[in-house]
Design an enzyme around this catalytic site. Structure first.
Site, PDB file in Angstrom:
ATOM      1  N   ARG A 182      -7.086  -0.340   3.647  1.00 16.89           N
ATOM      2  CA  ARG A 182      -6.520   0.667   2.731  1.00 16.89           C
ATOM      3  C   ARG A 182      -7.607   1.497   2.050  1.00 16.89           C
ATOM      4  NH1 ARG A 182      -3.900  -1.225   5.557  1.00 16.89           N
ATOM      5  NH2 ARG A 182      -2.050  -2.470   5.298  1.00 16.89           N
ATOM      6  N   CYS A 240       3.592  -1.750  -1.209  1.00 18.54           N
ATOM      7  CA  CYS A 240       2.843  -2.732  -2.017  1.00 18.54           C
ATOM      8  C   CYS A 240       2.110  -2.038  -3.160  1.00 18.54           C
ATOM      9  CB  CYS A 240       1.842  -3.478  -1.142  1.00 18.54           C
ATOM     10  SG  CYS A 240       2.649  -4.639  -0.042  1.00 18.54           S
ATOM     11  N   GLU A 288      -3.058  -0.653  -4.798  1.00 23.63           N
ATOM     12  CA  GLU A 288      -2.927   0.012  -3.496  1.00 23.63           C
ATOM     13  C   GLU A 288      -2.227   1.357  -3.726  1.00 23.63           C
ATOM     14  OE1 GLU A 288      -1.803  -2.310  -0.111  1.00 23.63           O
ATOM     15  OE2 GLU A 288      -0.752  -0.617   0.817  1.00 23.63           O
TER      16      GLU A 288
END
Ligand SMILES: Cc1cc2nc3c(=O)[nH]c(=O)nc-3n(C[C@H](O)[C@H](O)[C@H](O)COP(=O)(O)OP(=O)(O)OC[C@H]3O[C@@H](n4cnc5c(N)ncnc54)[C@H](O)[C@@H]3O)c2cc1C
Length: 302
Positions: A177, A226, A296
């Site tokens: 990420r 998330c 995130e």
């Protein structure tokens, strides 16, 4: 922020950039949270350097919106404008194992289109909402794969030079990420190199991933996926779950009962509610496990 200076409006019109006044970010993000600002729709990549120069000269700050599926945006009148690429037609052009994809193309449709032409590898991304540009920026991934593994070349507008440039895959670092693009670089298009695979086989993989998502995620509710990254070797969701925090709420912001790392907007949650919930959960996890969870979700609260 409102653009009403006549010279600026003229400049935008000359560049072919469409002004959409008072866009509601709550309607443009999957969390359904966010205030109001002017949105500039870009139809031609070539107009971007001129647009960035025009905004710079007029001291108009901007942010770049993809599909809005990984964003938590502040409430109220926002102090910057939004830039967004208009979806292209066609979004994907194939040449052997190479897929030339516009950054504004829908990620799910791109995966399906490639699959129908016997190009696989991206099955895990089938349920990830948003655009291909957003997926590149975030190095989106799931079920053991990430989009970065398939990137051969990225066309982008560099923030530092305001010039359109091309980077080869090996010049970009794709991590969990996280990518090595500069914060304000704009992804414009990508060439993906995908392995050949029969459509039926890809479809099987897609069905398995879809089933996993359906059984574990609150898909009918407003979320940004998330909220936290998984710390190395651990699962943020598991830690939150073990602390019994599913269902914890601040206003209409709530830790999902289905997946503890998905925070949902059950009604009219504000950014303030969601940020308070994130801070509370982060603090409890830190206290219990000594782990500082990293977001995130991308937060635009300035
Ligand atoms: C139900 C659900 C499930 C999800 N599952 C997953 C998952 O399994 N795996 C996963 O990785 N993510 C997942 N996500 C998160 C999200 O879908 C991805 O991060 C997605 O790739 C974001 O793309 P977007 O176009 O919506 O980006 P946005 O949310 O619009 O933007 C995210 C960031 O990317 C930047 N950005 C967007 N487009 C560009 C561009 N063209 N150039 C430069 N910067 C750009 C924005 O400025 C922002 O910083 C999920 C989200 C939801 C709602």
């Amino acid at each position: 922020m409102r653009i009403n200076d006549p010279n600026l409006l003229k400049g935008l019109a000359e560049l072919g950039v469409e002004l959409r006044p008072a866009a509601k970010l709550s309607e443009l993000t999957s969390l359904g949270i966010g205030g109001t600002t002017d949105l500039l729709r870009i139809t031609k990549h070539e107009s971007i350097p001129g647009l960035l120069q025009l905004l710079g000269e007029n001291h108009v700050p901007h942010k770049f919106l993809g599909g809005g599926s990984n964003l938590l945006v502040n409430d109220g009148e926002l102090p910057w404008v939004i830039l967004q690429l208009a979806p292209p037609e066609p979004g994907v052009v194939l040449e052997g194992n190479l897929a030339h994809v516009d950054a504004a193309a829908d990620l799910g449709r791109t995966v399906t289109f490639c699959a129908k032409h016997d190009l696989g590898g991206m099955e895990g991304l089938i349920g990830v909402p948003g655009t291909v540009g957003g997926a590149l920026r975030m190095n989106a991934g799931a079920y053991g794969m990430q989009i970065g593994s398939y990137v051969r070349e990225v066309k982008l507008c560099r923030a530092a030079t305001r010039k359109i440039d091309t980077l080869r895959g090996h010049q970009i670092s794709f991590e969990y990420r996280h990518t090595s693009f500069a914060a304000d670089d704009m992804m414009l298009a990508v060439i993906l190199e995908l392995p050949s695979k029969p459509y039926n086989e890809i479809l099987k993989g897609i069905r398995i991933c879809n089933e996993k998502r359906r059984s574990s995620q609150p898909l009918g509710q407003k979320s940004a996926g998330c909220i936290f990254k998984n710390p190395l070797g651990a699962s943020a969701g598991r830690m939150i779950d073990e602390l019994g925090l599913k269902g914890l709420s601040v206003g209409d912001a709530r830790v999902s009962d289905r997946h503890a790392n998905f925070f949902v907007n059950t009604g009219r949650a504000s950014a303030k509610d969601m940020l308070a919930l994130i801070a509370d959960v982060r603090e409890r996890v830190h206290k219990a496990y000594g782990v500082a969870l990293e977001n995130e979700v991308v937060v635009w609260n300035a």
